[in-house]
Design an enzyme around this catalytic site. Structure first.
Site: not given
Ligand code: 13P
Length: 314
Positions: A81-82, A103, A133, A179, A210, A254, A257
């Protein structure tokens, strides 16, 4: 069994979505694999470069490989991810990842195309899929931080050119999520008008959401009742919005958190309620159980419960 995100998205498009949990620990990987097996649900186990640095890439992948033996019925894909070029190329050459996210969303359209296309060329040589993205989400994700005024919704007019020019396999879009635990506090919500226009431009193409955490107010209150000081106005993605997004081509959701909030609540309540204890296994077990329950409920919401059988012979 390891499968690819490409196979997953082909099967789920418009019908259900795949939950992608960001992991950094053994407890989370146990919880995710156990939930996937119990729910007979496919899932994506993903990690950011920061999580890889924290635990060590070999350590996290070693735990994932062990989990696939401990939970032999789990159907999953592995994803970065990212990532930037260095993270993503490293992941591609490791042979351990079925997909990666490059990303470059903070760059101009042309730079994003240039950087994404270069990664797609390398990834496809090794049969690794690429998530790109377009648009910028606000919020905090590991070492990335974007405030609301610098967030940009994805422009529907740009998406087909972007996908054609880059050859990416799925597209993360910015349509109102953010996010972290401090999400939009107003009633902004998901921008279905934008999502609809994106789907019209990219029919059948898998989209990625996301910022998929719900940020449950009960978790926040329990954290604050046990010594935390989290803001209470944050608003994640509601269940109805998430379900509706699936109809518009969202195939991957995704989540990071919510897993962090559960961890924080479990640790804080453990310290508050049992000050005489000093055993990490006690809160560790509670975290595994609670995260597993959370993922089981999430698979239900995303409609992926019972869908693992679809992937067994691919
Ligand atoms: P949340 O912060 O809403 O969990 O989103 C996580 C995410 O999008 C990871 O890429």
């Amino acid at each position: 069994m390891l499968t690819s995100t490409t196979t997953m998205f082909k099967k789920c498009y418009g019908k259900f979505a795949i939950g992608a949990l960001n992991v950094w620990s053994m407890e989370q990987i146990h919880a995710l694999f156990s939930a996937g097996e119990k729910s007979s649900s496919p899932f994506i186990v993903q990690m950011t470069p920061v999580a890889r640095n924290y635990a060590h890439s070999e350590m996290l992948m070693g735990i994932i490989k062990a989990a696939s033996k401990i939970y032999p019925k789990a159907i999953f894909a592995t994803h970065i991810d990212h990532g930037n070029e260095q993270h993503v190329l490293d992941a591609i050459s490791s042979g351990d990842f079925t997909s990666v996210m490059i990303d470059a969303s903070h760059d101009s359209f042309s730079d994003n195309v240039y950087r994404t296309k270069a990664i797609v060329e390398e990834a496809h040589k090794k049969d690794v899929a690429v998530e790109a993205e377009l648009g910028v989400l606000s919020g905090v994700e590991d070492d990335l931080s974007v405030d609301e005024k610098n967030a940009l919704y994805t422009k529907p007019d740009e998406v087909d050119a972007f996908v054609q020019q880059t050859g990416c396999d799925s597209l993360a879009i910015a349509v109102g999520t953010s996010h972290g635990a401090y999400k939009f506090s107003g009633e902004v919500g998901l921008q279905f008008d934008i999502l609809k226009k994106i789907q019209i431009k990219l029919p059948g193409f898998p989209l990625v959401l996301h910022g998929g955490s719900e940020v449950n107010i009960n978790e926040i209150q329990r954290i604050n009742n046990s010594g935390g000081k989290l803001g209470i106005s944050a608003k994640g993605v509601g269940s109805k919005e998430l379900k509706k997004a699936i109809n518009y081509g969202v195939c991957k959701v995704n989540i990071a958190t919510d897993a962090r909030l559960i961890w924080t609540r479990v640790q804080r309540e453990f310290f508050r309620d049992t000050p005489e204890l000093f055993d990490p296994i006690v809160p560790g077990k509670t975290y595994m159980e609670d995260l597993e329950q959370f993922m089981i409920a999430k698979f239900d919401l995303l409609g992926s419960t019972g869908k693992a059988d679809l992937f067994k012979y691919n």
